[in-house]
Scaffold this motif. Structure first.
Motif, PDB file in Angstrom:
ATOM      1  N   LYS A   2     -48.339  12.327  18.159  1.00 41.17           N
ATOM      2  CA  LYS A   2     -47.839  12.302  19.525  1.00 41.17           C
ATOM      3  C   LYS A   2     -48.981  11.998  20.493  1.00 41.17           C
ATOM      4  O   LYS A   2     -50.099  12.472  20.313  1.00 41.17           O
ATOM      5  CB  LYS A   2     -47.197  13.636  19.875  1.00 41.17           C
ATOM      6  CG  LYS A   2     -45.936  13.932  19.068  1.00 41.17           C
ATOM      7  CD  LYS A   2     -45.331  15.259  19.475  1.00 41.17           C
ATOM      8  CE  LYS A   2     -44.062  15.542  18.670  1.00 41.17           C
ATOM      9  NZ  LYS A   2     -43.461  16.835  19.052  1.00 41.17           N
ATOM     10  N   GLU A   4     -49.876  10.500  24.870  1.00 45.27           N
ATOM     11  CA  GLU A   4     -49.441  10.134  26.215  1.00 45.27           C
ATOM     12  C   GLU A   4     -50.257   8.926  26.655  1.00 45.27           C
ATOM     13  O   GLU A   4     -51.482   8.890  26.461  1.00 45.27           O
ATOM     14  CB  GLU A   4     -49.689  11.310  27.167  1.00 45.27           C
ATOM     15  CG  GLU A   4     -49.393  10.995  28.620  1.00 45.27           C
ATOM     16  CD  GLU A   4     -49.887  12.091  29.553  1.00 45.27           C
ATOM     17  OE1 GLU A   4     -49.764  11.911  30.781  1.00 45.27           O
ATOM     18  OE2 GLU A   4     -50.420  13.110  29.056  1.00 45.27           O
ATOM     19  N   ASN A  63     -46.678  -2.964  21.479  1.00 41.90           N
ATOM     20  CA  ASN A  63     -45.679  -2.084  20.852  1.00 41.90           C
ATOM     21  C   ASN A  63     -45.943  -1.899  19.364  1.00 41.90           C
ATOM     22  O   ASN A  63     -45.721  -0.815  18.809  1.00 41.90           O
ATOM     23  CB  ASN A  63     -44.270  -2.648  21.072  1.00 41.90           C
ATOM     24  CG  ASN A  63     -43.846  -2.561  22.528  1.00 41.90           C
ATOM     25  OD1 ASN A  63     -44.313  -1.683  23.265  1.00 41.90           O
ATOM     26  ND2 ASN A  63     -42.970  -3.468  22.955  1.00 41.90           N
ATOM     27  N   LEU A  66     -48.743   0.684  19.139  1.00 45.30           N
ATOM     28  CA  LEU A  66     -48.253   2.031  19.459  1.00 45.30           C
ATOM     29  C   LEU A  66     -47.388   2.587  18.330  1.00 45.30           C
ATOM     30  O   LEU A  66     -47.468   3.780  17.995  1.00 45.30           O
ATOM     31  CB  LEU A  66     -47.464   2.003  20.765  1.00 45.30           C
ATOM     32  CG  LEU A  66     -48.260   1.648  22.034  1.00 45.30           C
ATOM     33  CD1 LEU A  66     -47.348   1.604  23.237  1.00 45.30           C
ATOM     34  CD2 LEU A  66     -49.385   2.649  22.257  1.00 45.30           C
ATOM     35  N   LYS A  67     -46.589   1.730  17.719  1.00 41.52           N
ATOM     36  CA  LYS A  67     -45.747   2.157  16.595  1.00 41.52           C
ATOM     37  C   LYS A  67     -46.618   2.577  15.405  1.00 41.52           C
ATOM     38  O   LYS A  67     -46.334   3.569  14.728  1.00 41.52           O
ATOM     39  CB  LYS A  67     -44.812   1.012  16.200  1.00 41.52           C
ATOM     40  CG  LYS A  67     -43.822   1.379  15.100  1.00 41.52           C
ATOM     41  CD  LYS A  67     -42.895   0.202  14.782  1.00 41.52           C
ATOM     42  CE  LYS A  67     -41.926   0.569  13.666  1.00 41.52           C
ATOM     43  NZ  LYS A  67     -41.031  -0.569  13.314  1.00 41.52           N
ATOM     44  N   SER A  70     -48.158   5.934  16.192  1.00 45.59           N
ATOM     45  CA  SER A  70     -47.124   6.979  16.088  1.00 45.59           C
ATOM     46  C   SER A  70     -46.889   7.386  14.638  1.00 45.59           C
ATOM     47  O   SER A  70     -46.569   8.541  14.344  1.00 45.59           O
ATOM     48  CB  SER A  70     -45.806   6.475  16.691  1.00 45.59           C
ATOM     49  OG  SER A  70     -45.948   6.196  18.058  1.00 45.59           O
TER      50      SER A  70
END
Length: 702
Positions: A2, A4, A63, A66-67, A70
């Motif tokens: 996780k 931010e 993206n 970021l994936k 994650s």
């Protein structure tokens, strides 16, 4: 995992995972993990607040990145060692933290602490300076410690606690800068001498060779080391014979013969031969690591100009004390004498000089120049002669096979197949060119030869069938191996020698074919040489193994003052010594294993981006971009560093002399004198960290 997103602009994004999400070493492991994505260019992790700064190639990949992050689980994170950039960043961050802490602490004390409390703290902090001054008196040393102690003691006697505090604050900043300079240079030294070896070949009891990580090697193991490889341990030779270059340890460029019973050391490398070594010491116990520790504890890390500044500061002390005494004798005024004593030349000199050196080294790093110490920038600035190895330095190090000419009973295709078959065992640029040419022509070659032996800077020896087969330079084939050319062969070779570098293939003492290799000079080479001359380089020299005619043609094309043709590795270091014996300050620029002796000999040495590991280790400065224009940047930067230091000297002397004069005349009090001295010192310090290169110089308009 996780996170931010706290910053997202262009192709840069910062993620925050929270404090304690990972420690420093896990951060380095996380960087390695994310960098496996091809679209990611750089990753910086900060363990104190759990942030990750990522720079990538195109916004369309955001993206996807970021994936990927994650999907990283807690079990995927591992500890790793940081890169050289990581360790430098950690040192920089530590310095900025300490500096910020000092500034805020001083500000807090001045604003919030009551005056009696501030005075008590000031007196307590003065003890170490007074103790150092007393130690200087007891040992009859008239140095900066004595002057600092007397200035601090004098202001305490006069109860000028604010002046005392200011003097000690500036001295603490000076100490912090010196600590930072040494730490940063130590780090560069450690990384430059680090043995970047992925695996070693351990010989078991049955004589089999097993690949192992260096970390698993232990005392008593037997390891096999071959031509061109770095020796990873200290040990004794059990079998074989080799010529070992010990320049990284002794500075001696000529290789030393090592045979059974002789000792070899980690960090040295084999120029020729193969040996089996019994391990005696590994890792921190090796001699090279002890040498690193010894150098770290010495003054050798500082630029000569920095050491000179410290000596100059000590030299000024007697004059400062004498001026103070004269001021008191003439005026009988303790205040006026104190106004002289509190104007400390040494404080500004010791503060400004390392700042300029640090700033120059950081600026070099920003321009993809790895400088291993301030003293090498100084040597580069003062050099008047530059020596280039031709191949890989003045040329692109991407040679191509222009022609394959059969000169015996074998066809062109057979000559190319045999050449590629032999050369594929070695990662030399010319060898790669021959192998690549065979691949482009779809000539598949089987291993029909015996084990190959590489003779550094000469060629390769093997056997086809029962016939001795050699491939390499003319010196190797004709002079060393006594291969005779027919008149027809001589004529063909002579016809091509002026335009190409030639690799010769001989089988059974007969010349069977030649490979004509072309390696065009770099587009920027001619203009770089011209600019170097404009910047004070008086003599440009080129060393090459090419023929006399080919060397002459290249030198004329590039505007080179002097060249040496058909040069062997041992000759290169002798040529460097020859120039140095004439009083020249010499820069050597090279990229190969065979350049390392000459790189060791020069006053300052530079390795190219695609240099061999050995050349990079030996070199004092490494270019991290494949552009010779960085040599211009380096010259301008190093010269401006010295100019800035000299200008600082003049400014310090003029300002402080004026303050002393005004103090003696009674125009200003010692409190004002101390304040103006401190302000001018900080001002000179701030000027010292300004960038040295301007936009015009960065664009190459020099």
């Amino acid at each position: 995992m996780k996170f931010e997103i706290v910053y997202d602009k262009g192709t840069r994004i910062r993620l925050r995972l929270g404090r304690y999400a990972f420690n420093q070493k896990e951060g380095y492991g996380l960087s390695e993990l994310i960098l496996k994505k091809k679209c990611v260019k750089s990753v910086i992790t900060t363990h104190t607040n759990g942030s990750i700064l990522i720079e990538y190639d195109d916004v369309s990949n955001k993206n996807n990145i970021l994936k990927f992050i994650s999907g990283i689980g807690i079990n995927d994170i591992y500890e790793a060692e940081g890169s050289e950039e990581d360790s430098i960043r950690a040192i920089d961050n530590e310095f900025y933290f300490k500096l910020t802490k000092k500034l805020f602490t001083r500000l807090f004390f001045k604003i919030f602490l009551p005056i009696p409390m501030k005075n008590i703290i000031t007196i307590a902090r003065s003890f170490k300076y007074l103790k150092a001054a007393l130690n200087s008196i007891l040992h009859l040393n008239m140095n900066v410690d004595l002057l600092d102690g007397l200035a601090i003691g004098g202001t305490l006697i006069d109860k000028s606690y604010s002046s005392t505090s200011s003097i000690m604050f500036l001295l603490s900043i000076s100490d912090l800068l010196e600590e930072y300079t040494v730490k940063r240079t130590k780090n560069t030294l450690e990384n430059s001498l680090a043995l970047n070896i992925d695996n070693v070949w351990v010989v078991d009891d049955d004589g089999n060779e097993i690949s192992q990580a260096p970390s698993k090697i232990k005392k008593g193991d037997k390891i096999k080391i071959r031509t061109g490889e770095i020796i990873p341990v200290d040990g004794k030779v059990l079998d074989g014979e080799s010529m070992v270059n010990e320049a990284s340890m002794t500075g001696e460029p000529l290789a030393i013969q090592k045979n059974i019973g002789k000792t070899v050391h980690a960090g040295t490398f084999i120029e020729e031969g193969n040996i089996t070594v019994e391990v005696d010491s590994v890792n921190e116990d090796t001699r090279i690591n002890k040498i690193v520790k010894l150098i770290e504890d010495s003054e050798n890390l500082k630029a000569n100009v920095q050491s000179k500044a410290e000596r100059l500061a000590d030299t000024i002390v007697p004059f400062s004390l004498l001026t103070t005494a004269i001021a008191y004798l003439l005026t009988k005024d303790f205040q006026r004498a104190l106004s002289v004593l509190t104007v400390d030349f040494s404080c500004a000199i010791k503060l400004a000089t390392p700042l300029v050196v640090i700033s120059a080294m950081r600026e070099a790093s920003n321009h993809k120049l790895l400088v291993k110490g301030g003293k090498f920038l100084e040597a580069y600035a003062q050099a008047d002669t530059i020596v280039f190895d031709k191949t890989g330095t003045l040329t692109n190090a991407s040679p191509k096979v222009a022609k394959v000419i059969p000169l015996g009973k074998h066809s062109r295709e057979e000559i190319l197949k045999m050449g590629a078959c032999i050369e594929e065992h070695y990662a030399h640029s010319v060898a790669r060119a021959i192998v690549k040419q065979a691949e482009e022509e779809n000539l598949n070659h089987a291993e029909e030869h015996a084990e190959v032996e590489y003779i550094v800077a000469h060629g390769i020896v093997t056997h086809y069938g029962k016939k001795k087969t050699i491939i390499g330079s003319k010196h190797f084939v004709v002079d060393d191996e006594n291969v005779k050319f027919t008149k027809k062969q001589e004529k063909i070779v002579s016809k091509h020698a002026d335009d190409y570098s030639i690799v010769y293939l001989a089988i059974g003492k007969k010349l069977e074919g030649i490979f004509c290799i072309e390696d065009p000079v770099r587009d920027e080479a001619k203009s770089v040489i011209a600019k170097l001359k404009n910047l004070g380089i008086k003599h440009v020299v080129m060393l090459t193994g090419d023929s006399e005619n080919a060397a002459s043609h290249a030198a004329k094309e590039l505007g080179i003052d002097e060249y040496r043709s058909q040069v062997l590795p041992d000759d290169k270091s002798k040529i460097i010594d020859e120039f140095k014996s004439k009083g020249n300050k010499v820069i050597m620029v090279g990229d190969g294993i065979n350049d390392s002796p000459a790189l060791s000999c020069a006053d300052v040495s530079v390795s190219m981006k695609n240099s061999s590991d050995i050349a990079r280790e030996v070199a004092d400065i490494s270019l991290l971009s494949d552009d010779l224009n960085e040599l211009i940047t380096l010259k301008v930067l190093s010269q401006k560093m010295l100019d800035k230091i000299n200008n600082n000297y003049k400014m310090i002397v003029s300002i402080n002399s004026s303050l002393i004069g005004l103090g003696v005349l009674g125009t200003i009090t010692h409190t004002s004198s101390s304040l103006l001295h401190n302000l001018s010192t900080m001002g000179i310090g701030l000027l010292s960290i300004r960038p040295l290169l301007n936009e015009k110089e960065l664009s190459g308009e020099i």
